[in-house]
Design a protein around this motif. Structure first.
Motif, PDB file in Angstrom:
ATOM      1  N   GLU A 169       2.768   0.971   4.122  1.00 53.47           N
ATOM      2  CA  GLU A 169       2.220   2.322   4.588  1.00 53.47           C
ATOM      3  C   GLU A 169       2.788   2.802   5.547  1.00 53.47           C
ATOM      4  OE1 GLU A 169      -2.113   2.350   5.052  1.00 53.47           O
ATOM      5  OE2 GLU A 169      -2.186   3.920   3.593  1.00 53.47           O
ATOM      6  N   LYS A 213       0.890  -1.338  -0.013  1.00 53.67           N
ATOM      7  CA  LYS A 213      -0.041  -0.149   0.047  1.00 53.67           C
ATOM      8  C   LYS A 213       0.715   1.168  -0.123  1.00 53.67           C
ATOM      9  CE  LYS A 213      -4.753   0.072   2.053  1.00 53.67           C
ATOM     10  NZ  LYS A 213      -5.335   0.186   3.158  1.00 53.67           N
ATOM     11  N   PRO A 247      -5.563  -0.953  -4.134  1.00 52.18           N
ATOM     12  CA  PRO A 247      -4.985  -1.820  -2.826  1.00 52.18           C
ATOM     13  C   PRO A 247      -5.909  -2.989  -2.397  1.00 52.18           C
ATOM     14  CG  PRO A 247      -5.645   0.439  -2.387  1.00 52.18           C
ATOM     15  CD  PRO A 247      -6.081   0.277  -3.753  1.00 52.18           C
ATOM     16  N   ASN A 300       0.187  -4.467   3.768  1.00 54.59           N
ATOM     17  CA  ASN A 300      -0.525  -3.145   4.154  1.00 54.59           C
ATOM     18  C   ASN A 300       0.150  -2.436   5.045  1.00 54.59           C
ATOM     19  OD1 ASN A 300      -4.161  -3.567   3.985  1.00 54.59           O
ATOM     20  ND2 ASN A 300      -2.605  -3.715   2.441  1.00 54.59           N
TER      21      ASN A 300
END
Lengths: 121, 148
Positions: free
Chosen positions: B100, A83, A101, B97
């Motif tokens: 990030e 991401k 994403p 994720n």
């Protein structure tokens, strides 16, 4: 238009196929790694590709670079759990037309495909 | 690991369950893993390299995966092969994720999947290993994080 789905997860390949069925795209194949994806890309010349990044054998960004060398007009949507902004920028720099994403919903994927197809749908 | 990093993992897991199922996942109090490793029916492990080193694992029961998979694929059948695949996708999504927060040099491997009780997951995990218990619907699962 011909569609190729690339993701090392069988569940995600099945989900993507199910979610985009309303678009009447002609699914030419699915691939679980970058090498298999490139082989299908060379054989079937898809117009649209959904492409994961973290995959065995050949990662999605390397695969994208090769695909763009073969057919830069192909519309590639990167679908990845990675991401961070640098990854999405890198994908766009190498020729992807969109970045979705993970995790994603059916609606989010449909919106991205709609955007990708533009006035060609 | 810093407190904000643990919070980042918690936020990622809760967002994941919420986005896919619209049923919130409730986090328990994180604790540091001792010699005993609790695992459920399926476990997915991701190796981490780059700016951080170690591993992350996610372990869940078969019933949790069946219920969660239902939100992705509707009434399609999910056999054990599909559940292997799903636990790998879940740990991949949660860990991916986290770039990030950790940045693009937080490099993740493809998942390794294990089934059944595992005596100890020590390969690649860098102590201290933080365990985040998660309750979703009536199921319990957990995330283990061992990063330098």
């Amino acid at each position: 238009m011909k569609l190729l789905i690339v993701d090392d997860s069988n569940i995600m390949r099945r989900a993507i196929e199910k979610y985009v069925k309303d678009f009447k795209l002609d699914l030419i194949g699915t691939a679980g790694d970058g090498e298999q994806a490139l082989a299908l890309f060379k054989t079937h010349s898809p117009d649209v590709v959904t492409l994961d990044i973290t995959m065995p054998k050949l990662d999605g960004i390397s695969c994208l670079k090769e695909m763009m060398k073969i057919n830069p007009r192909c519309r590639v949507l990167i679908i990845s759990a990675l991401k961070d902004p640098a990854t999405s920028l890198s994908a766009l720099k190498y020729g992807a037309k969109g970045f979705l994403p993970k995790p994603f919903t059916e609606l989010q994927l449909k919106e991205e495909i709609l955007e990708l197809l533009g006035d060609t749908k | 690991m810093k407190e904000e990093e643990i919070k980042g993992f918690i936020h990622t897991v809760t967002s994941y369950f919420n986005q896919i199922t619209e049923i919130p996942a409730i986090m328990g109090l994180p604790y540091i893993k001792d010699n005993k490793t609790v695992t459920y029916d399926f476990t997915g492990v991701i190796g981490i390299s780059g700016n951080r080193k170690g591993a992350v694992y996610f372990t869940a029961s078969k019933q949790l995966l069946l219920d969660f998979g239902h939100f992705i694929l509707g009434d399609d059948q999910l056999d054990d092969d599909a559940l292997y695949d799903l636990i790998g996708e879940m740990v991949n999504t949660i860990t991916g994720n986290m770039r990030e927060l950790f940045g693009s040099t937080f490099t993740i491997s493809v998942p390794i999947i294990m089934k059944g009780t595992i005596e100890d997951i020590v390969i690649q995990l860098k102590p201290p290993v933080f365990i985040i218990p998660i309750k979703w619907k009536e199921h319990t699962c957990h995330l283990g994080i061992g990063l330098e």
